[in-house]
Enzyme design. Structure first.
Site, PDB file in Angstrom:
ATOM      1  N   LEU A  20       0.878  -1.156  -0.057  1.00 25.62           N
ATOM      2  CA  LEU A  20       0.004   0.062  -0.044  1.00 25.62           C
ATOM      3  C   LEU A  20       0.757   1.396  -0.033  1.00 25.62           C
ATOM      4  O   LEU A  20       1.901   1.265   0.251  1.00 25.62           O
ATOM      5  CB  LEU A  20      -0.779   0.043   1.150  1.00 25.62           C
ATOM      6  CG  LEU A  20      -2.075  -1.054   1.203  1.00 25.62           C
ATOM      7  CD1 LEU A  20      -2.619  -1.171   2.677  1.00 25.62           C
ATOM      8  CD2 LEU A  20      -2.668  -0.995   0.231  1.00 25.62           C
ATOM      9  N   CYS A  21       0.265   2.293  -0.667  1.00 25.40           N
ATOM     10  CA  CYS A  21       0.952   3.587  -0.416  1.00 25.40           C
ATOM     11  C   CYS A  21       1.608   3.925   0.763  1.00 25.40           C
ATOM     12  O   CYS A  21       1.055   3.821   1.839  1.00 25.40           O
ATOM     13  CB  CYS A  21      -0.189   4.697  -0.604  1.00 25.40           C
ATOM     14  SG  CYS A  21       0.536   6.326  -0.813  1.00 25.40           S
ATOM     15  N   PRO A  22       2.850   4.425   0.692  1.00 30.92           N
ATOM     16  CA  PRO A  22       3.664   4.863  -0.337  1.00 30.92           C
ATOM     17  C   PRO A  22       4.762   3.670  -0.788  1.00 30.92           C
ATOM     18  O   PRO A  22       5.402   3.900  -1.544  1.00 30.92           O
ATOM     19  CB  PRO A  22       4.511   6.038   0.195  1.00 30.92           C
ATOM     20  CG  PRO A  22       4.667   5.638   1.707  1.00 30.92           C
ATOM     21  CD  PRO A  22       3.340   4.746   2.121  1.00 30.92           C
ATOM     22  N   ASP A  48      -2.216  -1.332  -5.664  1.00 26.84           N
ATOM     23  CA  ASP A  48      -2.600  -0.401  -4.637  1.00 26.84           C
ATOM     24  C   ASP A  48      -3.441   0.540  -5.487  1.00 26.84           C
ATOM     25  O   ASP A  48      -3.212   1.073  -6.508  1.00 26.84           O
ATOM     26  CB  ASP A  48      -1.694   0.131  -4.141  1.00 26.84           C
ATOM     27  CG  ASP A  48      -1.874   1.583  -3.236  1.00 26.84           C
ATOM     28  OD1 ASP A  48      -3.223   1.576  -2.866  1.00 26.84           O
ATOM     29  OD2 ASP A  48      -0.916   2.239  -2.764  1.00 26.84           O
ATOM     30  N   ASP A  86      -0.158   7.949  -7.728  1.00 28.63           N
ATOM     31  CA  ASP A  86       1.161   8.164  -7.031  1.00 28.63           C
ATOM     32  C   ASP A  86       2.286   7.751  -8.144  1.00 28.63           C
ATOM     33  O   ASP A  86       3.269   8.748  -8.216  1.00 28.63           O
ATOM     34  CB  ASP A  86       1.318   7.141  -6.018  1.00 28.63           C
ATOM     35  CG  ASP A  86       0.399   7.644  -4.955  1.00 28.63           C
ATOM     36  OD1 ASP A  86      -0.033   8.459  -4.858  1.00 28.63           O
ATOM     37  OD2 ASP A  86       0.510   6.670  -4.018  1.00 28.63           O
TER      38      ASP A  86
END
Length: 75
Positions: A13-15, A40, A46
């Site tokens: 998941l981010c980041p 994600d 992103d």
């Protein structure tokens, strides 16, 4: 599309997908291509933003059954 390195960021998941891409790109020479897979939902925003900010080129982005595949060319 041909590529020089591959990164599987599925399940992250981010980041983390972008952070791992940054680290992987550091090991490449300018002009080489990284193929990255990520699932994600935030990656669709992103990854292009990361490329624009860092000067890398997003060559291609495709959806393969819910997993995004990116081809990033190192600046």
């Amino acid at each position: 599309m041909t590529y020089d390195a591959e990164l599987d960021a599925t399940g992250l998941l981010c980041p983390l997908p972008v952070l791992k891409a940054r680290k992987r790109l550091q090991a490449l020479q300018s002009g080489q291509v990284l193929k990255m897979r990520a699932d994600d939902p935030a990656a669709v925003v992103d990854v292009p933003h990361f490329c624009a900010e860092q000067g890398h080129e997003l060559l291609k982005q495709v959806d393969e059954s819910g997993t995004q595949v990116y081809f990033l060319q190192k600046a």
